[in-house]
Enzyme design. Structure first.
Site, PDB file in Angstrom:
ATOM      1  N   VAL A 113     -22.570  -3.303  13.314  1.00 16.94           N
ATOM      2  CA  VAL A 113     -23.256  -3.794  12.114  1.00 16.94           C
ATOM      3  C   VAL A 113     -22.328  -3.884  10.902  1.00 16.94           C
ATOM      4  CG1 VAL A 113     -25.466  -2.902  12.956  1.00 16.94           C
ATOM      5  CG2 VAL A 113     -24.115  -1.491  11.396  1.00 16.94           C
ATOM      6  N   LYS A 114     -21.193  -3.177  10.953  1.00 14.51           N
ATOM      7  CA  LYS A 114     -20.205  -3.189   9.856  1.00 14.51           C
ATOM      8  C   LYS A 114     -20.857  -3.079   8.484  1.00 14.51           C
ATOM      9  CE  LYS A 114     -16.539  -5.515  12.473  1.00 14.51           C
ATOM     10  NZ  LYS A 114     -17.218  -5.783  13.737  1.00 14.51           N
ATOM     11  N   ARG A 115     -21.798  -2.185   8.320  1.00 19.60           N
ATOM     12  CA  ARG A 115     -22.434  -1.976   7.030  1.00 19.60           C
ATOM     13  C   ARG A 115     -21.564  -1.089   6.145  1.00 19.60           C
ATOM     14  NH1 ARG A 115     -25.072  -5.870   9.295  1.00 19.60           N
ATOM     15  NH2 ARG A 115     -27.339  -5.763   9.429  1.00 19.60           N
ATOM     16  N   ASP A 122     -17.067  -9.957   8.866  1.00 19.97           N
ATOM     17  CA  ASP A 122     -16.667  -9.625  10.227  1.00 19.97           C
ATOM     18  C   ASP A 122     -15.543 -10.571  10.625  1.00 19.97           C
ATOM     19  OD1 ASP A 122     -16.908  -8.997  13.183  1.00 19.97           O
ATOM     20  OD2 ASP A 122     -18.643  -7.892  12.428  1.00 19.97           O
TER      21      ASP A 122
END
Lengths: 305, 305
Positions: free
Chosen positions: A104-106, B108
């Site tokens: 999710v790369k939050r 991303d």
């Protein structure tokens, strides 16, 4: 949580995760057409195709692997309907005994990171109840905002026995643009790595910390240094296969005991049937092609350990 | 898209956005209790409370302001039910004539950023149709992965006339941990700023680019330098009010024409009724307190321009 991943890796002899990142173009047309027949060429139709595709791949690979990594963007592009399938995929994989790494790369300021953390890893309080939003075992986190942006995730990991992989050195071609820039003679990714070690220190679970790192397979010289800098940090390693990383490139990501890294492959597994090597399976048997690709990937990685 | 924001700012004389970041603890108990009565102490109940709260605030402020900034984490914490309310809030605000800045901080590798971009700003292809997931006008983006992680967002902005705000210097206390580190004698955030200018150069929409920057109100000396480095970049400025930034701190974020920045306040507006200053409104009239807080914020900011 990381100790569970280690155990599953030892049991399967497969230090890998399958990246469930389904683009519609990866999905065989018989699945897409069936979904469109039922739901039309709509977000719901697209989401149904993704679900049917995922389910077959999970059913035909789950006994070989410890973990999967759904990339939430591939679901989020289809809005609510896509995210329902993300949640359903997470739930299904967990039922099949897989650990789920939500890619999710939050990352945000403190109070906001807390909301993401309880939404993806923990439990959110609603009145006198506690509820789960997206119930993944691990997520990926972006460090650009520094300690107070990452700490809320670490706190939830400690409370709920969950895990993180913080972006340190990513696999993409332009990752060096900022990550490689020298600060007091050392690249930024090394400073991030040191912070990851610091954040993870009071979050140990066996030999490794529940706070891991994303280290791309595409930069083997850098992963060698990072492996030394972060001896008790598990690496989530993207970039194998379709992005160009080879098994030899990966060897540096592992410790001498053969542990320390879980290697992701997405396209190379889920769209294996599109490769010449697996063309004999044909689109009808795409999931068997994925199974074969998983077995080949495991053999390939074990050949360098 | 940025030209629309500029026009709305000129019309309202209000270079602000209201941060729709509702924590359950901000929501007056009569709203929460009504929602729980209908849906139970569930994710759906929490989401309903958020929706009723948002709707009243938007209804009582939309004529004063150009834009809102929902923070998706506050919805995502409640899973699918929360995200439905995020989508509903976006749609409702657009119907009210507001521009919507989705504070999603996504980012991303290339193909994945593309999926986020079409999901939040563009349109996703499904068979022969094009569909919208979350239909916001602007989103925030994290630059840590470099150009190939940001470019897909920029491309969608150019194709669909939408906008971005890329994190440059964030407002949180530990933002300096990485962002302020010196590279060839200059802080990382300046290098990011230069890239933002580069990314935005072929995405101009009037005097400003559709590729903007997030610059925190809490670091006025830095915003002064950034303002000079990025003359045609609009700033989204968090950190005013509850986070400690004052109107005087903000002045540096604006150009001499009084344009160039949109200042966000979340807690300070949506939970105004909890402040002593607005206590007279009481929880029943929380939305009127928010309206008064908006008027006060506009006057405060205009006093330094």
């Amino acid at each position: 949580m990381i100790s569970q991943l280690v155990q599953k890796i030892q049991k399967t002899k497969a230090p890998i995760c399958v990246g469930l990142d389904p683009m519609l173009s990866y999905i065989p047309s018989h699945i897409v057409q069936n979904a469109f027949k039922e739901f039309g060429e709509t977000l719901e139709g697209a989401a149904e195709a993704v679900w049917q595709f995922n389910k077959e791949i999970v059913d035909s690979t789950y006994d070989l692997i410890p973990s999967v990594k759904p990339q939430i963007a591939m679901y989020e592009q289809f809005g609510i309907e896509g995210l329902k399938i993300y949640a359903r995929t997470v739930e299904y994989c967990k039922k099949k005994g897989l650990l789920v790494i939500g890619d999710v790369k939050r990352g945000d300021i403190g109070s906001t990171s807390s909301a993401y953390a309880v939404g993806h890893l923990g439990k959110v309080k609603v009145g006198s109840n506690v509820c789960s939003g997206f119930d993944t075992d691990f997520i990926t986190v972006n460090p650009y905002l520094g300690t107070d942006g990452v700490k809320p995730f670490v706190d939830v990991c400690r409370e709920e026995d969950r895990g993180l992989f913080v972006l340190v050195k990513t696999s993409n071609p332009s990752s060096g643009e900022f990550q490689d820039r020298l600060i007091d003679g050392r690249p930024l990714y090394e400073l991030v790595a040191e912070k990851v070690v610091e954040w993870g220190a009071d979050c140990m679970d066996g030999t490794y910390s529940n706070v891991g790192a994303v280290v791309g397979a595409t930069y083997p010289e850098m992963s060698k240094i990072l492996r030394k800098l972060m001896p008790h940090t598990y690496f989530l390693v993207p970039g194998y296969g379709a992005q160009g990383g080879t098994a030899k490139d990966l060897a540096n990501c592992f410790n001498e005991d053969g542990l320390g890294a879980v290697v992701n492959s997405s396209r190379g597994i889920i769209a294996a049937y599109k490769q010449e090597k697996y063309a004999k399976f044909g689109p009808e048997h795409f999931a068997e092609a994925s199974r074969q690709a998983v077995m080949d990937m495991i053999a390939d990685i074990n050949s360098v350990l």
